[in-house]
Design a protein around this motif. Structure first.
Motif, PDB file in Angstrom:
ATOM      1  N   VAL A   1      53.589  55.868 -64.710  1.00 20.96           N
ATOM      2  CA  VAL A   1      52.878  55.177 -65.790  1.00 20.96           C
ATOM      3  C   VAL A   1      52.872  56.008 -67.062  1.00 20.96           C
ATOM      4  O   VAL A   1      53.316  55.570 -68.123  1.00 20.96           O
ATOM      5  N   PHE A   2      52.368  57.248 -66.949  1.00 14.75           N
ATOM      6  CA  PHE A   2      52.265  58.079 -68.158  1.00 14.75           C
ATOM      7  C   PHE A   2      53.628  58.465 -68.705  1.00 14.75           C
ATOM      8  O   PHE A   2      53.774  58.723 -69.892  1.00 14.75           O
ATOM      9  N   GLY A   3      54.620  58.505 -67.829  1.00 21.08           N
ATOM     10  CA  GLY A   3      55.962  58.849 -68.282  1.00 21.08           C
ATOM     11  C   GLY A   3      56.474  57.929 -69.369  1.00 21.08           C
ATOM     12  O   GLY A   3      57.332  58.313 -70.164  1.00 21.08           O
ATOM     13  N   PHE A   4      55.952  56.704 -69.416  1.00 20.57           N
ATOM     14  CA  PHE A   4      56.400  55.758 -70.438  1.00 20.57           C
ATOM     15  C   PHE A   4      55.693  55.950 -71.766  1.00 20.57           C
ATOM     16  O   PHE A   4      56.006  55.274 -72.739  1.00 20.57           O
ATOM     17  N   LEU A   5      54.715  56.851 -71.800  1.00 20.92           N
ATOM     18  CA  LEU A   5      53.892  56.940 -73.001  1.00 20.92           C
ATOM     19  C   LEU A   5      54.151  58.195 -73.813  1.00 20.92           C
ATOM     20  O   LEU A   5      53.414  58.482 -74.749  1.00 20.92           O
ATOM     21  N   VAL A   6      55.168  58.957 -73.452  1.00 17.85           N
ATOM     22  CA  VAL A   6      55.323  60.259 -74.104  1.00 17.85           C
ATOM     23  C   VAL A   6      56.633  60.440 -74.850  1.00 17.85           C
ATOM     24  O   VAL A   6      56.919  61.534 -75.332  1.00 17.85           O
ATOM     25  N   TRP A   7      57.439  59.387 -74.988  1.00 21.53           N
ATOM     26  CA  TRP A   7      58.789  59.571 -75.523  1.00 21.53           C
ATOM     27  C   TRP A   7      58.820  60.241 -76.898  1.00 21.53           C
ATOM     28  O   TRP A   7      59.772  60.921 -77.235  1.00 21.53           O
ATOM     29  N   GLY A   8      57.765  60.053 -77.675  1.00 24.74           N
ATOM     30  CA  GLY A   8      57.757  60.604 -79.035  1.00 24.74           C
ATOM     31  C   GLY A   8      57.771  62.123 -79.087  1.00 24.74           C
ATOM     32  O   GLY A   8      57.957  62.702 -80.165  1.00 24.74           O
ATOM     33  N   HIS A   9      57.600  62.795 -77.932  1.00 21.51           N
ATOM     34  CA  HIS A   9      57.645  64.256 -78.013  1.00 21.51           C
ATOM     35  C   HIS A   9      59.072  64.757 -78.224  1.00 21.51           C
ATOM     36  O   HIS A   9      59.294  65.931 -78.421  1.00 21.51           O
ATOM     37  N   HIS A  10      60.041  63.844 -78.206  1.00 18.87           N
ATOM     38  CA  HIS A  10      61.401  64.227 -78.577  1.00 18.87           C
ATOM     39  C   HIS A  10      61.610  64.056 -80.077  1.00 18.87           C
ATOM     40  O   HIS A  10      62.677  64.377 -80.587  1.00 18.87           O
TER      41      HIS A  10
END
Lengths: 363, 227, 542
Positions: free
Chosen positions: C296-305
Motif C-alpha cells: 500500500v505505502f509503496g504506491f505513495l512514495v514515488w516522488g522521492h525520485h
C-alpha cells in the motif's frame, strides 16, 4: 585554466554554508545505521551459534508471540525506528527548505546547460564556459535552464544540486565559505559526453572577484544587451512605457502579482516572462486583447535571459530600480566597444520541424 | 452448495480438471475478470492523469481546442454505446434463461451498435485529419487559442479515444467469436460464463467512454475562448 | 553367474510423465512452466551479468579506454533493463511462485493454467524485442528513459526497447492476476488466510502491486513510443510538453516495482529462517500485514525520485515522510526474523546461509534508503554512486540472495536431487564477500560526489573503483558456481526425500519431484501454519 588533479580523498571538501549541516545529518544517520546493522548482525550470529541444533535434541516448543511481552517488543521496534526516522526527516526537510528559498539579495548568475557544456552568464556581462567564478561569503543564486535535455548542476563540495530543465527555469543557491576550486559535475544523464560535462567553481575573495569581473568579456551587461534585443524585436511598439499601448507596460512589473483575463493570477517572474514570449496566448493580462505574436524560434535561450534581465531592470513606475542584484559596484560598467546587436541571439524563424541531434536516428 | 458435475462417459463437462467444483470455477473466472478490469482502469489512468495535468497547466489551449470536437457526433456515439450495453445485458440475460436465438440476436445487435460507434469515430478522425488537427508535422489548428499548446489536447484526444477504440476492436473480434459459438449452442443456462465475462468487459469499455465524452467534448463549451 | 542389477525404479513425476519438446512448449502444468521460466530467466541474468562485468572492467581506470562513451552508455542501459525487467521482477514469482503456490495451498494448478503459459510466451516475445535491440545497436537512454533525451535526442532503438518492456509487462500482469485469483479461491479445505505460509502472503501483496502498477508503466512507455515516432508533444518542451510529467508517470510504477522485487524474496526468507530454526516465524501476523502495508505505502512514495527534479518542496515533504513510513514494515520483518531464531534449533544449511546474508545486507540497503529519504541529504546524494550502492544492496544483497536461498531450498523438491553441500556453501560465502567488496566502496564514492552513469571520472575516485571492480570478479565467480553444481546435481546428485529440510508446508508432504497433479488426494488442513511438532526428525544433516 589548468587545475592540479586531486589525490585520493576519503571525504569531500566542505566549502559552503550547507556542508556543515548536511555532514552533521549524515553522521547522525551513519551512526544510527551502523548501530542497527551491527545489532541485527550480532543478534543473528549470536543466535545462530547459541541455539545451533544439537543432535538428538527435541524440537523446541513454540514461543507465544501474542503475549504481552511480544506485543511490547513489536511496538517498541516499530515506534523507536519511526521516531529516529522522523528526526532524520525533520532535519533533512529543514535543510531543503532553506535550500529552496534563496535570500532576496543573493548574487544572481545565469547557467545554461547544453550538451555537453555549461554556459555561465554574469549580469555584468562576463561569460564563462564550464567555469564559475564566485566571491566567498556571498549568497549566490543560480538561475538555470537547458537548451536541450535535462541536466543537473552538482557541486559536491557545496552539497547542492538541482536539475536543469529545458523550457523552464530552476534555481539553486549557496554561500561559498572557503576559497578554492571545486568540481562541477553534470548529475543527470544526458547522453554521450555526460561524464565530460564537468567544470570548476572558483571561489575567490570579493576583491579578486571584482577584479575578475571588470576584466570582463567586452560585451555590455545582460540588461544592456537585453535592451538592444527589446528594440530590435519591436517589443516597445506595443509594450509602451507609459502604459497607453496595446500591451501592458513592463515597468516595475517584475515581482508583482498580475491579474489575468480568465480571473486567475500569476506572479510576474522569469517563468511568466518566458512563457509570454513563447506562448503569448496562454496567460493574457486582464483588459488586453490576444494579439501578441509568438517569438518561438526567434530568440535563443541566452537571448531570453538577457531580455529577462532587461525587463527586471525596468524598475517601478516612478523610475526607481526595484531590485539590485549586482556585486558591490555601480550597475553600469564601462563599455569597451560599440553597441553591437548581438546577432547570435536572434535566430531566423524556422518552419521545418525540430531535428534531433545526430544523424541516422533509428527508431 | 457446491454443484458437483460428475462427467459420465459421453457427457461433455465444462468443469476444468484443476477445479474442485463448478462454483469455484465460476468464482475464479469472475474474480479474474474483475482483476483484469482493475488493470485496465490503471492503464487508462495514466492518460487521465496526463489530461488533468495539462488541462490545469494550459486552460486556454484546452478550452478552445476541445470546442473543435463535434458535440453532436460525440453525443450520438454515447447514445449508441449505452444502447449497446443494454443489448449486451439482454444477451447475458437471454443466456441465463437458455434462450439461444435471443442470445444470438442480442449479440449481433451489440456488434452492430459497436460497429456504428467505430464508424462514427473513423469519420471524426478523418475530419480532424482534413482540418490539420492531428498533432505532428501537419498540425495547424485554425482559431485555436494558445496554439503552441493546442497539440497537447489533440494528442490526448487521439490517445484516449484511440486506446478506447482499440479496446472496442478487440471486443469486436471476441464478439464475433461468441456469436458463432452461441449459434452452435455452446452456451446453456447452466454454463454461459464467457458471455457474462464478456459482458463485464463491454460494460467497462462503455464506462470508459462515459468518462471520456464529458472531458473531451463537453467541458468549456460555454466559453468560446477567453476574452 | 552374473545377475543383472535390479532395475532402477524412477518414480512417475511431472518431469518424466510426458516427454518431448511439444509436451513442454504446450504444457499447462504450473511446475513445467516454472522450469521454462527458470531457463530463460537464468539466461537473461547471465546476459545482464556480463554487462555488469563490462561496466566494472571499464571503471577500473578513470579514462574511457575500454569502450567509447556511446558504447558504455548502451552497456549500462542494457544492464539495467535486463536486470530490472527480465530478471528481478519475474525471478521469484514466475519460477518459485509458479511452482509452489498451488502446492502450498493444496491445489492442482493455478486458476488459469493456459494464461500462465501465455505469460511465459509474452515474456519470450518481450525478450525477443530486447535481444533485437541488443544485436542491432542497443539503446542508450538509461533504464529510466528520461525525456526529452529518450524522445528527441537518443540515437538508440528506443521504440523497440520500449515495446519490449511494454510487452513484458503483460506477462507480469497476467501472472499477478493468476496468483490473486488462485490464492482467493483455490485454497484447500481448512486453509484459512492466517494458516497460509508467509511465502503466499508475500506473493499476494506482490501480485496486487503488479496488477495496479504495471499498466501505468505500460501506458507511459506507449506514450513515449508515440512521442518518439510522432512528436506529439507530451514530454518535450519544444512541443509544449513537460519532461517532469514523464518522471512522475515512470516512477509511479517503478517505485512500487522495487517492492515487487523484494517482497517475494522476503517471503522466501520467512520460510527459510523458520525451517532452519525449526520454529514458527515470530510475529506471523505482523509479517503478513507488513507485506500488505509495504504494498500500500509503496504506491505513495514515488516522488522521492524527484526531490531535485523540479518538484515543489511541499510535495517533497509529503513524499519524504511517507518514505520513512514505508521503511518501518521492513524493519518490523527484520526484527521478527531475528526473533524467530531466538531459542530455535539453528542449522546452517546453504539456504540458511543465504537467508542470513539477506538479513544483513538488506538491513544495510534499507538503512541507506532511509538516508536517501531525507530531503537535504538526498540533494547531495541523489544521482551519485550512493544511490547505486543503495539499490544494489537491496536488489542483489536482498532480492538476489533471497532468490538463491529459495532456489537452494526448493531445488530438491523441484528436481528430486540434492546438490553439493560444500560447493554451495563456498559459493554463498564468495557471493557475500564479493558483493560487499563490490558495493561497499560505492557508498564512499557517492558521498565524495562521483555521479552515476559516468564513463570517465576524475582520478581521485580511482582507488574505490578498483576495489569495487575487484569485488565484482569475486561476486561473478560466486554466482557462476551454482550454474555448475546445480546443473551437475540434476544428473549425479543424491535422490531427495520428500522433506529433506524438516520443513512444514503442504509442498513438503508430497514426493520429490511431485506428480503432475501435485497431490494424490486433496489435503485437508487441520493445524496452524508452521507446526513443527508434526515434522519428523530431519534425515538430511549438512
Amino acid at each position: 585554466m589548468n587545475i592540479e588533479p586531486r589525490s585520493f580523498q576519503l571525504f569531500p571538501d566542505s566549502a559552503s554554508n550547507f556542508a556543515g549541516t548536511v555532514d552533521g545529518l549524515y553522521l547522525y544517520m551513519v551512526l544510527i545505521s551502523a548501530f542497527f546493522s551491527l545489532l541485527v548482525a550480532f543478534l543473528i550470529i549470536f543466535f545462530a551459534v547459541k541455539y545451533r541444533k544439537r543432535p538428538g535434541a527435541p524440537v523446541p516448543p513454540p514461543i507465544n508471540d501474542h503475549s504481552i511481552g511480544a506485543m511490547i517488543l513489536e511496538i517498541a521496534w516499530s515506534v523507536i525506528p519511526l521516531g529516529l526516522s522522523l528526526v532524520m526527516f525533520a532535519w533533512g526537510a529543514s535543510i531543503m527548505f532553506t535550500e529552496s528559498r534563496p535570500p532576496k539579495d543573493a548574487l544572481n548568475i545565469y547557467v545554461t546547460g547544453k550538451r555537453w557544456m555549461w554556459k555561465i552568464q554574469h549580469l555584468e556581462g562576463a561569460r564563462e564556459i564550464n567555469e564559475l567564478h564566485v566571491p566567498v561569503n556571498r549568497d549566490v543564486r543560480l538561475t538555470m535552464t537547458s537548451e536541450d535535455v535535462i541536466h543537473d548542476f552538482y557541486v559536491p563540495a557545496f552539497r547542492t544540486k538541482a536539475d536543469v530543465l529545458p523550457g523552464r527555469y530552476t534555481t539553486e543557491w549557496f554561500r561559498p565559505t572557503k576559497i578554492g576550486d571545486y568540481h562541477i559535475f553534470c548529475a543527470e544523464y544526458c547522453g554521450t559526453k555526460h561524464s565530460g560535462m564537468i567544470g570548476w567553481v572558483h571561489v575567490m575573495s570579493q576583491e579578486d572577484y571584482n577584479k575578475w569581473l571588470s576584466a570582463g568579456s567586452g560585451e555590455g551587461s545582460m540588461a544592456e544587451e537585453g535592451e538592444s534585443l527589446f528594440r530590435q524585436l519591436g517589443c516597445g511598439e506595443c509594450h509602451v512605457r507609459d502604459g497607453h499601448g496595446r500591451a501592458p507596460s513592463l515597468r516595475g512589473a517584475y515581482g508583482m502579482i498580475v491579474d489575468l483575463a480568465d480571473g486567475s493570477h500569476v506572479r510576474f517572474d522569469e517563468a511568466y516572462i518566458r512563457e509570454s514570449i513563447l506562448y503569448p496566448q496562454a496567460k493574457i493580462v486582464a483588459g488586453y486583447d490576444r494579439i501578441m505574436p509568438t517569438f518561438h524560434g526567434l530568440i535563443s535561450d541566452e537571448g531570453m535571459l538577457k531580455l529577462i534581465e532587461y525587463i527586471k531592470s525596468m524598475g517601478d513606475p516612478n523610475g526607481m530600480t526595484l531590485e539590485r542584484s549586482g556585486p558591490n559596484e555601480p550597475a553600469n560598467l564601462q563599455k569597451t566597444g560599440p553597441q553591437m546587436s548581438p546577432e547570435s541571439e536572434i535566430k531566423a524563424p524556422t518552419t521545418a520541424p525540430r531535428a534531433s541531434a545526430g544523424t541516422g536516428k533509428q527508431q | 452448495m457446491a454443484s458437483q458435475v460428475v462427467p459420465h462417459e459421453h457427457e461433455v463437462t465444462t468443469l476444468k480438471h484443476h477445479f474442485a467444483n463448478d462454483e469455484q470455477q465460476k468464482d475464479a473466472s469472475t474474480i479474474g475478470m474483475w482483476v483484469f478490469l482493475v488493470t485496465e482502469i490503471m492503464f487508462f489512468g495514466g492518460l487521465f492523469l496526463a489530461y488533468f495535468a495539462y488541462r490545469q497547466a494550459y486552460p486556454a489551449a484546452f478550452a478552445s481546442a476541445s470546442n473543435k470536437t463535434n458535440l453532436w457526433l460525440g453525443a450520438a456515439n454515447t447514445t449508441v454505446l449505452i444502447c449497446s450495453s443494454l443489448t449486451m445485458a439482454m444477451a447475458v440475460h437471454s443466456a441465463s434463461v437458455g434462450k439461444r436465438k435471443l442470445l444470438v440476436a442480442f449479440l449481433v445487435l451489440t456488434l452492430m451498435l459497436g460497429g456504428i460507434f467505430l464508424g462514427v469515430k473513423a469519420y471524426e478522425y478523418h475530419d480532424k485529419w482534413v482540418h490539420h488537427e492531428v498533432p505532428g508535422y501537419h498540425f495547424d489548428c485554425e482559431g485555436c487559442d494558445d496554439a503552441g499548446h493546442a497539440p497537447l489536447f489533440f494528442s490526448l484526444y487521439f490517445g484516449m479515444t484511440g486506446l478506447h477504440a482499440t479496446h472496442m476492436l478487440v471486443g469486436f473480434v471476441i464478439l464475433v467469436i461468441l456469436i458463432f459459438q452461441s449459434a452452435k449452442g455452446k452456451y446453456t443456462a447452466k454454463w454461459y460464463t464467457p458471455i457474462e465475462m464478456f459482458g463485464l468487459y463491454w460494460h467497462f469499455v462503455d464506462i470508459v467512454w462515459i468518462f471520456l465524452f464529458p472531458l473531451l467534448y463537453l467541458i468549456d463549451r460555454s466559453k468560446t475562448g477567453l476574452k | 553367474m552374473i545377475t543383472a542389477p535390479p532395475p532402477v525404479h524412477v518414480k512417475k513425476n511431472y518431469l518424466n510423465e510426458k516427454t518431448g519438446l511439444k509436451s513442454w512448449l504446450l504444457t499447462s502444468d504450473h511446475k513445467r512452466i516454472a522450469i521454462l521460466y527458470l531457463i530463460v530467466v537464468t539466461g537473461f541474468f547471465a546476459l545482464g551479468g556480463i554487462f555488469a562485468g563490462l561496466i566494472r572492467l571499464e571503471l577500473a581506470t578513470p579514462a574511457g579506454d575500454l569502450f567509447e562513451s556511446n558504447q558504455y552508455n548502451k552497456i549500462f542501459t542494457m544492464h539495467g533493463i535486463i536486470m530490472v525487467f527480465f530478471f528481478l521482477i519475474p525471478s521469484i514469482p514466475a519460477i518459485l511462485g509458479n511452482f509452489l503456490i498451488p502446492m502450498m495451498i493444496g491445489a492442482k494448478d493455478l486458476a488459469f493454467p493456459r494464461i500462465n503459459l501465455l505469460s511465459w510466451y509474452i515474456y519470450m516475445l518481450g525478450g525477443v524485442f530486447t535481444l533485437y535491440v541488443l544485436f542491432t545497436g542497443g539503446v542508450d537512454t538509461g533504464w529510466t528513459f528520461y525525456t526529452p533525451f529518450s524522445s528527441s535526442y537518443s540515437n538508440g532503438y528506443v521504440v523497440a526497447a520500449g515495446l519490449g518492456i511494454f510487452i513484458n509487462g503483460f506477462s507480469a500482469i497476467l501472472t499477478g492476476l493468476n496468483f490473486i485469483v488462485t490464492i482467493h479461491r483455490m485454497r484447500a479445505p481448512g486453509l484459512t488466510w492466517f494458516r497460509l505460509p508467509l511465502f503466499v502472503w508475500a506473493h499476494y501483496a506482490t501480485s496486487a502491486i503488479q496488477i495496479l502498477g504495471t499498466p501505468v508503466i505500460a501506458v507511459t512507455l506507449f506514450l513515449l513510443v508515440l512521442e518518439r515516432g510522432l512528436h506529439i508533444g507530451f514530454f518535450d518542451p519544444a512541443y509544449g510538453g513537460d519532461p517532469v510529467l514523464f518522471q512522475h508517470l515512470f516512477w509511479f510504477y517503478s517505485h512500487p516495482a522495487v517492492y515487487i522485487m523484494i517482497l517475494p524474496s522476503m517471503g522466501v526468507i520467512s520460510e527459510v529462517i523458520s525451517t532452519f530454526s525449526s520454529k514458527k516465524p515470530f510475529g506471523y501476523t505482523f509479517i503478513a500485514f507488513s507485506s500488505v502495508a509495504i504494498a500500500v505505502f509503496g504506491f505513495l512514495v514515488w516522488g522521492h525520485h524527484l526531490f531535485v527534479a523540479g518538484q515543489s518542496i511541499y510535495a517533497g515533504l509529503v513524499f519524504s515522510v511517507l518514505s520513512y513510513v514505508v521503511a518501518i514494515p521492513s524493519a518490523i520483518k527484520v526484527f521478527n526474523w531475528a526473533a524467530t531464531m531466538y531459542k530455535g534449533q539453528i542449522r546452517m544449511e546453504t539456504p540458511m546461509l543465504y537467508a542470513i546474508g539477506f538479513i544483513g545486507l538488506f538491513t544495510v540497503g534499507g538503512l541507506t534508503g532511509v538516508v536517501l529519504a531525507s530531503l537535504g541529504m538526498d540533494v547531495h546524494l541523489t544521482d551519485t554512486y550512493f544511490v547505486i550502492a543503495h539499490f544494489h544492496y537491496v536488489m542483489v544483497g536482498g532480492a538476489l540472495l533471497g532468490y538463491l536461498s529459495g532456489l537452494h531450498f526448493w531445488w530438491p523438491k523441484m528436481f528430486g536431487k540434492m546438490y553439493s553441500d560444500v560447493w554451495s556453501k563456498v559459493s554463498a560465502v564468495l557471493v557475500f564477500a564479493g558483493f560487499n567488496l563490490t558495493f561497499g566502496p560505492q557508498f564512499l564514492l557517492g558521498y565524495m560526489g562521483m555521479p552515476r552513469r559516468y564513463h570517465v571520472y576524475p582520478p581521485e575516485f580511482q582507488v574505490f573503483n578498483v576495489l569495487s571492480s575487484a569485488g565484482a570478479s569475486v561476486l561473478g565467480l560466486g554466482l557462476l558456481l551454482p550454474a555448475v553444481y546445480l546443473t551437475w546435481s540434476l544428473k549425479y546428485g543424491e535422490d531427495a526425500p520428500p522433506n529433506p529440510w524438516g520443513a512444514t508446508g503442504l509442498e513438503w508432504q508430497t514426493q520429490s519431484p511431485p506428480i503432475s497433479e501435485n497431490f494424490e488426494v486433496t489435503p485437508v488442513v487441520t493445524h496452524e501454519a508452521y507446526d513443527y511438532s508434526t515434522v519428523q526428525e530431519v534425515v538430511h544433516i549438512g
